[in-house]
Design an enzyme around this catalytic site. Structure first.
Site, PDB file in Angstrom:
ATOM      1  N   CYS A 174       0.850  -1.246   0.054  1.00 15.75           N
ATOM      2  CA  CYS A 174      -0.124  -0.077   0.041  1.00 15.75           C
ATOM      3  C   CYS A 174       0.843   1.112  -0.015  1.00 15.75           C
ATOM      4  O   CYS A 174       2.117   1.082  -0.344  1.00 15.75           O
ATOM      5  CB  CYS A 174      -1.039  -0.044   1.088  1.00 15.75           C
TER       6      CYS A 174
ATOM      7  N   ARG B 261      -3.450  -0.721   5.414  1.00 14.79           N
ATOM      8  CA  ARG B 261      -3.869  -1.525   4.962  1.00 14.79           C
ATOM      9  C   ARG B 261      -3.051  -2.921   4.444  1.00 14.79           C
ATOM     10  O   ARG B 261      -3.373  -3.843   4.670  1.00 14.79           O
ATOM     11  CB  ARG B 261      -4.275  -0.883   3.250  1.00 14.79           C
TER      12      ARG B 261
ATOM     13  N   ASP C  32      -8.410   3.948   1.173  1.00 10.93           N
ATOM     14  CA  ASP C  32      -7.201   4.453   2.077  1.00 10.93           C
ATOM     15  C   ASP C  32      -8.040   5.028   3.280  1.00 10.93           C
ATOM     16  O   ASP C  32      -8.721   6.017   3.453  1.00 10.93           O
ATOM     17  CB  ASP C  32      -6.397   5.435   1.289  1.00 10.93           C
TER      18      ASP C  32
HETATM   19  P1  4NP Z   1      -1.851   2.977   3.906  1.00 16.65           P
HETATM   20  O1  4NP Z   1      -2.473   4.303   4.676  1.00 16.65           O
HETATM   21  O2  4NP Z   1      -1.028   3.275   2.744  1.00 16.65           O
HETATM   22  O3  4NP Z   1      -3.071   1.975   3.942  1.00 16.65           O
HETATM   23  O4  4NP Z   1      -0.768   2.566   4.915  1.00 16.65           O
HETATM   24  C1  4NP Z   1      -1.765   5.425   4.443  1.00 16.65           C
HETATM   25  C2  4NP Z   1      -0.591   5.764   5.512  1.00 16.65           C
HETATM   26  C3  4NP Z   1       0.012   6.878   5.662  1.00 16.65           C
HETATM   27  C4  4NP Z   1      -0.208   7.881   4.736  1.00 16.65           C
HETATM   28  C5  4NP Z   1      -1.190   7.665   3.477  1.00 16.65           C
HETATM   29  C6  4NP Z   1      -2.142   6.288   3.800  1.00 16.65           C
HETATM   30  N1  4NP Z   1       0.299   9.239   4.790  1.00 16.65           N
HETATM   31  O5  4NP Z   1       0.108  10.026   3.924  1.00 16.65           O
HETATM   32  O6  4NP Z   1       1.365   9.215   5.475  1.00 16.65           O
END
Ligand code: 4NP
Length: 152
Positions: free
Chosen positions: A9, A15, A124
């Site tokens: 991800c 995720r 997300d």
């Molecule tokens: P992930 O969610 O991709 O499912 O781990 C996110 C975690 C952090 C960020 C964006 C999405 N961020 O912008 O820091």
């Protein structure tokens, strides 16, 4: 040799840690743990070294999974060929992996394994929440991914 699966991800805190946990739980429950190597990573590096998001840890715990020892890391270009399957949580990350040089034949959306051709993104939850829905989608996707890998 074990089939190598990497869940990917953006931040590797919401995720893909759930996908790693859910897939690990499935192969454990089905006695297939020795046949797979499973890990997760992010296309971004902002959270490198951090444990999963507290809400991911919480929803996993509610489903009997402990993902708290996972640590976020950024995927490296030189590991792309070391994975049999790169499983992206959404289209942006799928495109990012292919732009990095991943083989499109072995780079798939997790939810694309849900028939018939169900290929939408795992949303997300980082800014908007919805970890329960994310967990359910990831869990269903992992079950269908395992069916695909076991039966072709
Ligand atoms: P992930 O969610 O991709 O499912 O781990 C996110 C975690 C952090 C960020 C964006 C999405 N961020 O912008 O820091």
């Amino acid at each position: 040799m074990a089939t190598r699966v990497l869940m990917v991800c953006l931040g590797n805190i919401c995720r893909s840690p759930l996908a790693e946990g859910a897939f690990s739980a499935l192969i454990g429950a089905e006695g297939l743990a020795d046949l797979y190597t499973i890990d997760s990573a992010g296309t971004g590096k902002w959270h490198a070294g951090e444990p999963p998001h507290p809400d991911s840890i919480h929803i996993a715990h509610q489903h009997g999974m402990d993902i708290s020892s996972q640590r976020s890391r950024q995927i490296q270009a030189d590991e792309l060929t070391q994975w049999d399957w790169l499983i992206a949580m959404d289209t942006a990350n799928l495109k990012h992996l292919i732009a990095m040089g991943a083989d499109p034949e072995r780079t798939r959306l997790l939810l694309s394994f849900i028939p018939p051709g169900y290929s939408r993104d795992v949303p997300d939850p980082y800014y908007v929440g919805g970890f329960g829905e994310v967990f359910d989608l990831v869990q269903t996707g992992c079950q269908h991914l395992l069916d695909f890998l076991e039966t072709g």
